[in-house]
Design a protein around this motif. Structure first.
Motif, PDB file in Angstrom:
ATOM      1  N   ILE A  62      -8.163  -7.399   5.557  1.00  0.00           N
ATOM      2  CA  ILE A  62      -8.429  -8.617   6.315  1.00  0.00           C
ATOM      3  C   ILE A  62      -7.239  -9.547   6.131  1.00  0.00           C
ATOM      4  O   ILE A  62      -6.836  -9.844   5.006  1.00  0.00           O
ATOM      5  CB  ILE A  62      -9.723  -9.290   5.837  1.00  0.00           C
ATOM      6  N   TYR A  63      -6.678 -10.020   7.251  1.00  0.00           N
ATOM      7  CA  TYR A  63      -5.541 -10.932   7.226  1.00  0.00           C
ATOM      8  C   TYR A  63      -5.990 -12.303   7.717  1.00  0.00           C
ATOM      9  O   TYR A  63      -6.705 -12.408   8.711  1.00  0.00           O
ATOM     10  CB  TYR A  63      -4.410 -10.409   8.116  1.00  0.00           C
ATOM     11  N   THR A  64      -5.553 -13.342   7.003  1.00  0.00           N
ATOM     12  CA  THR A  64      -5.944 -14.700   7.361  1.00  0.00           C
ATOM     13  C   THR A  64      -4.793 -15.456   8.001  1.00  0.00           C
ATOM     14  O   THR A  64      -3.630 -15.053   7.904  1.00  0.00           O
ATOM     15  CB  THR A  64      -6.420 -15.488   6.125  1.00  0.00           C
ATOM     16  N   VAL A 103      -8.174  -6.848   0.601  1.00  0.00           N
ATOM     17  CA  VAL A 103      -8.552  -5.449   0.761  1.00  0.00           C
ATOM     18  C   VAL A 103      -9.927  -5.268   0.129  1.00  0.00           C
ATOM     19  O   VAL A 103     -10.144  -5.617  -1.025  1.00  0.00           O
ATOM     20  CB  VAL A 103      -7.528  -4.507   0.091  1.00  0.00           C
ATOM     21  N   ILE A 104     -10.838  -4.719   0.923  1.00  0.00           N
ATOM     22  CA  ILE A 104     -12.224  -4.555   0.496  1.00  0.00           C
ATOM     23  C   ILE A 104     -12.557  -3.066   0.532  1.00  0.00           C
ATOM     24  O   ILE A 104     -12.195  -2.360   1.474  1.00  0.00           O
ATOM     25  CB  ILE A 104     -13.172  -5.327   1.434  1.00  0.00           C
ATOM     26  N   ALA A 135      -9.379  -1.298   9.635  1.00  0.00           N
ATOM     27  CA  ALA A 135     -10.240  -0.409   8.856  1.00  0.00           C
ATOM     28  C   ALA A 135      -9.558   0.932   8.651  1.00  0.00           C
ATOM     29  O   ALA A 135      -9.031   1.522   9.595  1.00  0.00           O
ATOM     30  CB  ALA A 135     -11.565  -0.218   9.563  1.00  0.00           C
ATOM     31  N   ASP A 136      -9.531   1.392   7.412  1.00  0.00           N
ATOM     32  CA  ASP A 136      -9.083   2.732   7.069  1.00  0.00           C
ATOM     33  C   ASP A 136     -10.291   3.516   6.593  1.00  0.00           C
ATOM     34  O   ASP A 136     -11.409   3.011   6.606  1.00  0.00           O
ATOM     35  CB  ASP A 136      -8.028   2.682   5.959  1.00  0.00           C
ATOM     36  N   GLU A 137     -10.060   4.742   6.108  1.00  0.00           N
ATOM     37  CA  GLU A 137     -11.157   5.583   5.657  1.00  0.00           C
ATOM     38  C   GLU A 137     -11.957   4.953   4.523  1.00  0.00           C
ATOM     39  O   GLU A 137     -13.172   4.975   4.521  1.00  0.00           O
ATOM     40  CB  GLU A 137     -10.624   6.935   5.195  1.00  0.00           C
TER      41      GLU A 137
END
Length: 69
Positions: A18-20, A27-28, A11-13
């Motif tokens: 998410i890596y699978t 990237v969400i 998590a960033d700002e």
């Protein structure tokens, strides 16, 4: 995220990465909404028939309907 199991999240700002297991990275945006869906629900969504919100609505409708019967 149907390419593999989630192996890590960062998590960033303003985003969530998410890596699978298959090596994919998603990237969400920060205002994301994670939902728990079944495989069948995912298939329906991937087919383009319904949005995630609509699938959740249908799930609730089925639950209510099953309680009545």
């Amino acid at each position: 995220m149907a390419n593999g199991l989630i192996i890590s999240k960062t998590a960033d700002e303003d985003k969530l990465e998410i890596y699978t297991h298959s090596g994919s990275c998603y990237v969400i945006d920060a205002d994301h909404k994670l939902i728990d869906i079944s495989f069948v629900e995912l298939v329906v969504m991937r087919a383009g028939a319904y949005s995630a919100d609509r699938v959740l609505e249908m799930r609730e409708q089925l639950k209510s309907r099953n309680k009545i019967h």
